[in-house]
Design a protein around this motif. Structure first.
Motif, PDB file in Angstrom:
ATOM      1  N   LEU B  45       0.846  -1.186   0.000  1.00 44.82           N
ATOM      2  CA  LEU B  45       0.000   0.000   0.000  1.00 44.82           C
ATOM      3  C   LEU B  45       0.881   1.234   0.000  1.00 44.82           C
ATOM      4  O   LEU B  45       1.922   1.257   0.649  1.00 44.82           O
ATOM      5  CB  LEU B  45      -0.893   0.033   1.241  1.00 44.82           C
ATOM      6  CG  LEU B  45      -1.909   1.178   1.212  1.00 44.82           C
ATOM      7  CD1 LEU B  45      -3.315   0.627   1.137  1.00 44.82           C
ATOM      8  CD2 LEU B  45      -1.783   2.091   2.406  1.00 44.82           C
ATOM      9  N   GLU B  46       0.495   2.238  -0.772  1.00 43.55           N
ATOM     10  CA  GLU B  46       1.217   3.486  -0.687  1.00 43.55           C
ATOM     11  C   GLU B  46       0.231   4.631  -0.664  1.00 43.55           C
ATOM     12  O   GLU B  46      -0.852   4.563  -1.254  1.00 43.55           O
ATOM     13  CB  GLU B  46       2.197   3.638  -1.858  1.00 43.55           C
ATOM     14  CG  GLU B  46       1.568   3.585  -3.234  1.00 43.55           C
ATOM     15  CD  GLU B  46       2.614   3.698  -4.332  1.00 43.55           C
ATOM     16  OE1 GLU B  46       3.345   2.709  -4.525  1.00 43.55           O
ATOM     17  OE2 GLU B  46       2.691   4.749  -4.977  1.00 43.55           O
ATOM     18  N   LYS B  47       0.584   5.669   0.072  1.00 43.36           N
ATOM     19  CA  LYS B  47      -0.286   6.836   0.141  1.00 43.36           C
ATOM     20  C   LYS B  47       0.613   8.056   0.093  1.00 43.36           C
ATOM     21  O   LYS B  47       1.625   8.122   0.784  1.00 43.36           O
ATOM     22  CB  LYS B  47      -1.075   6.792   1.464  1.00 43.36           C
ATOM     23  CG  LYS B  47      -1.722   8.091   1.862  1.00 43.36           C
ATOM     24  CD  LYS B  47      -3.063   8.302   1.190  1.00 43.36           C
ATOM     25  CE  LYS B  47      -3.698   9.614   1.623  1.00 43.36           C
ATOM     26  NZ  LYS B  47      -4.038  10.483   0.506  1.00 43.36           N
ATOM     27  N   HIS B  48       0.236   8.989  -0.766  1.00 37.22           N
ATOM     28  CA  HIS B  48       1.046  10.198  -0.908  1.00 37.22           C
ATOM     29  C   HIS B  48       0.206  11.387  -0.510  1.00 37.22           C
ATOM     30  O   HIS B  48      -0.906  11.539  -0.980  1.00 37.22           O
ATOM     31  CB  HIS B  48       1.521  10.347  -2.349  1.00 37.22           C
ATOM     32  CG  HIS B  48       2.209   9.116  -2.863  1.00 37.22           C
ATOM     33  ND1 HIS B  48       3.528   8.856  -2.621  1.00 37.22           N
ATOM     34  CD2 HIS B  48       1.739   8.055  -3.555  1.00 37.22           C
ATOM     35  CE1 HIS B  48       3.845   7.692  -3.162  1.00 37.22           C
ATOM     36  NE2 HIS B  48       2.776   7.185  -3.731  1.00 37.22           N
TER      37      HIS B  48
END
Lengths: 938, 447
Positions: B45-48
């Motif tokens: 998971l990635e969140k920017h």
């Protein structure tokens, strides 16, 4: 039914399918499709192609769908700026929505879209939201100002948002205050000069009130902001401290550490006699200890900070030694930090406990940790004199374990113990010698050789031992080679009769068969010393060595004070000030601890000044270096050798005889004649200054006829470089460029091992020779060095063009600074252009490459100008007189072959000159103009 | 001695990258991106929060992870040419945040733990499966928790009003009615002076329960004497009370508590002056205080261990013998005892006989686990037998430490006792209860 279904779409035509679903009429299907898009986004898939379709879903009453679309927009608006404009209307409409949640959401999202066209539309809604009746919207809007400032600072200033933000500091809602403070701090950081966070007693009071009521995160912002304030006197400092102390009991460790920062800083202003000072000290210990029972990541950061705190105020944690004891399942990064702090806290009172622990650690599994533990025992011995004996016996026990790396570490630290307590523990040498064969690390080998050389007279087979090392001389590292050379010379001076052959062997190995300049130099110097004056050699080589001091790796007091101001930040984790990272010191405000000021008259103001580590007690105490200090290199440091030589016994006579015969014949046979000039110089005076004299001689001649030389400016202040101050300037004489440096040691310890490197720069400037500092730089000593430069280094365009980034290394650290060099050092001697050529080139260069400048206040006539410029290699090719004005046509050439043509107009009676420059590389014009200015005005 | 080549252009280039980083430092704040990574090194998971940072930044993290050998030894702060990576390791997951500014690392670490807590709270567990199953909620939560790097809403009460936790019932209802799990009104607690509590709480059974949990951290040396011991205590509360109750909790011996961290709801002044915990509680489960009883006070050590672990020189075996007995247990039963030992690498296998419980030895990780159970003073539990070593390998240098777990019900080993709980502001009579339990924290015996 879980969200994982969103990940499983058919591979073929995935985007196409999503597109169809997004355009579906059914609301539910649309939402599902947007969720799929978001799911792809979370794993880093590029779904930007769906931009128009997703944006179409934005106008909806469904809040969840709206949020999801907003999430998408934030990610991709930047890549589709034209499309993003489609969303603006909905944003603006949402900013007027009756539901505060939607208003806030809209303004928040809009600020996250870093597209210029959108920011223009953001201003009006933002202005309204900053004054919204709902505090939730106001607090969101406050953060949005910071976002907008990041995108377009000018816009924020023009629109007056900064003032509105400042007003929000007085908001009735503590959350709004906290966010306004956070936003202002962020903006202020990017504009250190602007006085945004104008802290005064009134605003401080507001902040302190908000501190009690806002969320934990807001408290951190406010505390960090408070830490930047300097109270006007100790009373104010105390009252702030009193209101900040309750934060020490907060469950959030970041709040605690920020509070510690404020207290540590303001404590500086409090008198030590004050009862409150003692109370505060007591209150600081428990929260710091509590941080150590948190998760290991928090512990690590806490430990790095505690390391600073115990150096600044050891009294805070002096009774808490036990909490730093290492548990076997602590992560290694925690173990190493704990060990460091244990040594800092070690004192006579707790040394027994500490040693027992260290011994326990030395049997652990992790090699790094074991090594550090063994070193720590040595440091304890040096720090706590009463424990030295016990430490030595502990080390001997460890040597008996025969574990290779333990033995080697132990020998390295025993060498330091010998240097601290000479002639006390030599009885252990026999045990050490037993382990000679197992030493395979250079540091341990060098340490052992040092010990053998130093105590050669007490070791019966010292010559055999050293000889055994000599066999593989060329395979040894430089450190070992240097040490071996010195040790054998020592041995020779102590037992001249049996070791003559050995010394000849090592001298020839060092001088003839080695290509290491350090080794060769040292070899030659010994050789000359021994051959010219053996008595002097003895005095020099066997001179009494300065003792090493206790605290080895204390942070320089100035740096420590600065770091205390950065408690809790990354700087505190790395123990480097942020300014160490920043080019030329621009944009960084140095933080320093406030001076102690008393509101009432009190007696202790004079003692306020030195708060850091105590100054070295004896001038001849130097801290041990990472490497073994070559005895020879200490020669200008040691106490002056006075009075009659040590002995005039027959042994010495023997030595003289021997030298007369042995060495001279040796020299004769190898056809080596040392340059006579160097010998008296290096004997009579410190070598460094001797050689720089030589340099001065050559450079002195050149300066007379060379181009203009600016006075030396400070390039690297001592505060930023652990006490090393560098100032310098650039010169050009007879075709060669050099950098004239002045190095001053303002630290407490000796500096050695200097080296310099340049970063790639616009004109390929690079040092043409290594930085030669021939003697260690002792405290308060200054040397002048001229570093020859060439222009054959790698080229990279810099901003500004004449920016030069430099790294200087010494035994302490590597330091960086950048400086601007005047362009005229690059003007070459053959820069005179042929007349015809000049005319042709002038015409040939397009007029848009022409730049015009005014040189004001320069009342010189044409001849004076011309001759002044000529000495800096700007050549006058022709001179015309037009309507009473003198026109000079000039040319110059840069080292990289770029020609610059100039027309200089001089009007009699008018002190302003007009300079027109034409060049194929117009970016140099500005700098050439500056060069003109400097040359003409000096 | 550093030679000139050590300090070449690489250093300079790193430095100039640092400069670039600092330029960014002044333009961007706090947490830039977050990556969630499982134990096998997959970024799931990635969140920017700002621009997108490429996953490749995690390579620096993987590099450090490789170097660390053990997952727990990955340093929490890693410097890369353009960013800092600050990470935590929780529930077999790495939370790796990408930082571009000079930020307080503790701030980031605390926040990351808060994120993990929130996942735990919402999904019952903080695992890769749970996060993947609820990825949309996760995304909404992350967006709600942080804005431009500033934490927005981290209180579980407020978050739950903004984004409803998933339940099976709700997802069925949602899929039928098309309603969503996003709250569309502003949470009431968000801006009040008591942001941790929502208004209009109603229960049919009003209850207030407190758990006093104490953990003993100790290092016991070879001879059985205490090198270091302290008690880490917490009071966790489960409060289900209607309206706006105002509680006061007092202790028989409040003087024990001299190093305490409070939940923000507690009125600090009351504590300072009267040593009473006075507060309007959040709704539901929360940690009221945590405290430390330090080694200067006497910390009772409830168990002792007799041990003899020896390896013979030049032979491929050794002896292992440990016995556990009760010490200062205040007359209570010690239960749930587990002993874990990290044996030296050269140990191949262990042939042991427990008088009680069962043991396992993992020949790969070299961890011996002995599940003992209860101590009965009549017959002390022991574990004896032979250790097989790799033949030919030298005798191990290190002595393994014993890690001991245990539990004692109905006892707070520090002696802390709740005196009474009073409620003001509401008329009903709540059910009240206090439970005590003592556990081993990091309890180590050196051999």
């Amino acid at each position: 039914m879980t969200d994982s279904k969103y990940f499983t779409t058919t591979k073929k035509g995935e985007i196409f399918e999503l597109k169809a679903e997004l355009n579906s009429d059914k609301k539910e299907k649309k939402k599902e499709a947007v969720k799929k898009v978001i799911a792809s986004m979370t794993v880093g898939k590029d779904v930007s192609a769906l931009f128009p379709d997703v944006v179409n879903c934005m106008q909806t009453d469904n809040l969840e769908l709206k949020k999801l679309v907003y999430l998408y927009l934030m990610n991709y608006a930047k890549s589709q700026p034209d499309m993003a404009i489609m969303a603006v209307n909905t944003f603006v409409k949402d900013c007027e929505d009756p539901n505060p949640l939607i208003r806030a959401l809209a303004v928040r999202t809009m600020g996250c879209i870093r597209v210029d066209k959108i920011t223009e539309y953001l201003c009006e809604p933002l202005r309204k939201c900053l004054k919204d009746e709902d505090p939730y919207v106001r607090k969101t809007a406050a953060v949005c100002v910071a976002k907008l400032h990041d995108i377009n600072a000018q816009l924020v200033e023009d629109q007056g948002f900064l003032d509105t933000l400042k007003d929000l500091i007085s908001d009735s809602n503590p959350m709004v205050v906290a966010n306004a403070v956070a936003a202002l701090s962020e903006i202020a950081e990017s504009h250190p000069s602007s006085n945004l966070l104008d802290l005064n007693p009134q605003s401080i009071n507001k902040l302190l009130t908000a501190l009690n009521e806002c969320t934990e995160w807001g408290q951190i912002f406010i505390l960090d902001c408070l830490a930047n304030y300097t109270p006007k006197d100790d009373r104010e400092a105390q009252s702030i401290c009193e209101r900040v102390t309750p934060r020490l009991s907060h469950a959030n460790s970041a709040v605690v550490l920020s509070a510690v920062k404020v207290l540590m800083k303001f404590m500086e202003m409090l008198s030590k006699d004050l009862d409150y000072y003692g109370t505060l000290l007591k209150k600081l210990a428990p929260p710091l200890v509590t941080l150590l029972s948190a998760e290991p990541e928090l512990q690590y950061v806490a430990l790095r900070n505690i390391n600073l705190i115990v150096q600044k105020r050891p009294e805070i944690l002096k009774h808490e030694m036990k909490v730093f004891f290492v548990k076997y399942n602590d992560p290694i990064y925690v173990k190493l930090e704990k060990l460091d702090i244990m040594i800092r806290l070690a004192s006579q009172a707790n040394i027994a406990q500490v040693l027992a622990e260290l011994k326990e650690y030395a049997t652990e599994v992790d090699v790094d940790f074991v090594r550090k533990a063994v070193r720590a025992i040595g440091r304890c011995a040096i720090k706590v004199e009463q424990s030295a004996e016990r430490c030595v016996s502990t080390l001997l026990d460890l040597i008996q374990t025969k574990v290779n790396y333990v033995v080697q570490e132990a020998i390295v630290v025993i060498k330091d113990i010998f240097r601290k307590y000479p002639n006390k523990y030599e009885s252990v040498i026999a045990t050490l010698c037993e382990n000679l064969d197992s030493l395979d690390e250079p540091e341990a080998r060098a340490a052992m050789i040092w010990i053998v050389g130093e105590y050669a007279e007490r070791i019966d087979n010292a010559d055999e031992l050293l000889e055994s090392f000599l066999e593989g001389f060329h395979d040894e590292s430089t450190q070992v080679q240097l040490q071996l050379l010195t040790a054998i010379v020592k041995l020779f001076l102590k037992k001249p009769t049996e070791t003559q052959e050995l010394v000849q062997q090592v001298l020839s190995l060092a001088t003839q068969d080695s290509d290491n300049p350090d080794l060769r130099d040292r070899g030659y110097i010994y050789w000359r010393l021994l051959s010219t004056d053996p008595v002097a050699a003895k005095e020099v080589v066997l001179a009494e060595k300065p003792l090493i001091s206790e605290e080895t790796d204390l942070i320089e007091p100035t740096l420590l004070d600065e770091l205390i101001c950065y408690i809790g930040t990354l700087a505190s984790v790395y123990h480097k000030p942020p300014s160490a990272f920043v080019e030329g010191g621009r944009g960084v405000v140095h933080k320093c601890l406030p001076p102690r000021t008393a509101s009432n008259e009190s007696a202790e103001s004079p003692e306020a000044a030195p708060t850091g580590a105590p100054p070295a007690e004896q001038p001849d105490v130097i801290p041990p270096q990472g490497d073994l200090l070559g005895d020879l290199l200490n020669l200008d440091l040691g106490p002056p050798v006075s009075g009659p030589p040590l002995a005039t016994s027959s042994a010495q006579m023997g030595a003289v005889d021997l030298l007369g015969g042995g060495l001279d014949s040796l020299i004769g046979s190898t056809n080596f004649t040392p340059p006579a000039a160097a010998v008296p110089a290096s004997l009579g005076a410190p070598i460094g200054s001797g050689l720089s004299d030589l340099f001065d001689l050559t450079s002195g001649v050149g300066t007379l006829s060379g181009s203009y030389v600016a006075p030396k400016a400070v390039w690297l202040p001592a505060m930023k470089a652990k006490g090393l101050e560098i100032s310098g300037t650039f010169t050009r004489q007879v075709g060669s460029i050099s950098m004239d440096l002045q190095l001053t040691n303002k630290a407490l310890q000796v500096m050695t091992d200097f080296a310099i490197q340049f970063n790639r720069n616009s004109f390929g400037l690079a040092p043409a020779a290594p930085l030669q500092v021939h003697a260690p730089l002792s405290p308060n000593q200054t040397v002048e060095i001229s570093l020859p430069l060439n222009t054959v280094g790698s080229v990279m365009k810099m901003e500004p063009l004449n920016n030069l980034q430099v790294a200087v290394k010494n035994n302490i650290d590597v330091f960086y600074f950048s400086t601007l060099y005047p362009l005229h050092i690059l003007f070459v001697e053959d820069g005179k252009m042929d007349r015809q050529m000049f005319l042709a080139t002038w015409k040939d260069i397009p007029s848009e490459n022409e730049a015009q400048f005014q040189i004001r206040d320069c009342p010189l006539n044409a001849e004076a100008v011309s001759s002044k410029l000529q000495s800096s290699n700007i050549f006058t090719i022709a001179k015309r007189n037009v309507e009473g004005q003198d026109m000079l046509y000039q040319s110059l050439k840069l080292t990289n072959g770029i020609w610059v043509l100039a027309e200089l107009r001089i009007q009699p009676g008018n002190p302003s000159l007009t300079l027109s420059l034409k060049c194929r590389a117009p970016e140099v014009s500005q700098h050439v103009y500056q060069a003109y200015e400097t040359i003409l005005k000096n | 001695m550093k030679s000139l080549s050590d300090f070449g252009f690489r250093v300079i280039q790193e430095y100039f990258l640092m400069c670039n980083k600092y330029k960014l430092f002044f333009s961007q704040k706090m947490i830039h991106s977050l990556f969630l990574i499982n134990c096998s090194g997959d970024i799931f998971l990635e969140k920017h929060w700002k621009s997108v940072v490429s996953q490749s930044v995690c390579d620096y993290f993987f590099e450090a992870q490789e170097k660390a050998a053990d997952v727990e030894n990955v340093p929490p702060v890693i410097s890369t040419p353009h960013h800092y990576l600050i990470s935590i390791y929780r529930d077999k997951l790495f939370f790796v945040s990408v930082i571009q500014t000079e930020v307080p690392p503790l701030f980031v670490i605390e926040f990351l733990h808060r994120v993990a807590d929130t996942f735990q709270d919402y999904f019952g567990e903080c695992s890769e499966a749970a996060i993947k199953d609820n990825v949309v909620i996760v995304y909404e939560l992350l967006e709600e928790m942080l804005d431009n790097g500033f934490p927005l809403a981290t209180e579980s009460n407020i978050l739950k009003e903004l984004i409803k936790p998933p339940t099976i019932l709700r997802s069925v209802v949602n899929s039928i009615t098309g309603s969503s799990n996003v709250g569309d009104t502003l949470p009431t607690g968000q801006l009040s002076n008591i942001p941790w509590r929502r208004a209009g709480v109603k229960y049919t059974n009003n209850e207030a329960y407190f758990d006093v949990v104490e953990e003993i951290d100790a290092i016991i040396d070879k001879s059985g004497s205490t090198v270091f011991a302290e008690i880490q205590g917490v009071i966790d509360a489960c409060i289900k009370l209607s309206g706006m109750p105002d509680l006061s909790l007092s202790f028989m011996n409040p003087r024990l508590l001299d190093d305490v961290s409070f939940h923000p709801c507690i009125r600090f002044k009351r504590w300072e002056s009267e040593r009473v915990l006075s507060f309007i509680p959040p709704d539901g489960n929360f940690r009221l205080i945590s405290y430390r009883v330090s080694s200067q006070n006497l910390v009772a050590i409830p168990v002792y261990v007799k041990h003899s672990i020896s390896f013979k020189e030049n032979s491929s075996c050794g002896r292992f013998d440990i016995t556990i007995g009760p010490k200062q247990n205040m007359g209570k039963t010690i239960e749930g005892i587990t002993v874990t030992v990290h044996m030296p690498k050269v140990v191949l296998n262990m042939n042991l006989t427990p008088t009680q419980g069962s043991y396992t030895f993992d020949p790969v990780t070299k961890v011996l686990t002995w599940d003992v159970g209860k101590i009965t003073p009549q017959k002390l539990p022991s574990l004896k037998g032979l250790v097989n070593l790799q033949s030919g390998a030298p005798k191990p240098e290190e002595n393994p430490s014993l890690n001991i777990q245990f539990k004692i019900q109905q006892l707070a080993i520090s002696g802390l006792k709740v005196n009474r709980l009073d409620m003001y502001g509401e008329k009903y009579k709540p059910f009240k209860g206090v439970k005590y339990v003592t556990k081993a924290g990091k309890f180590q015996v050196r051999t």
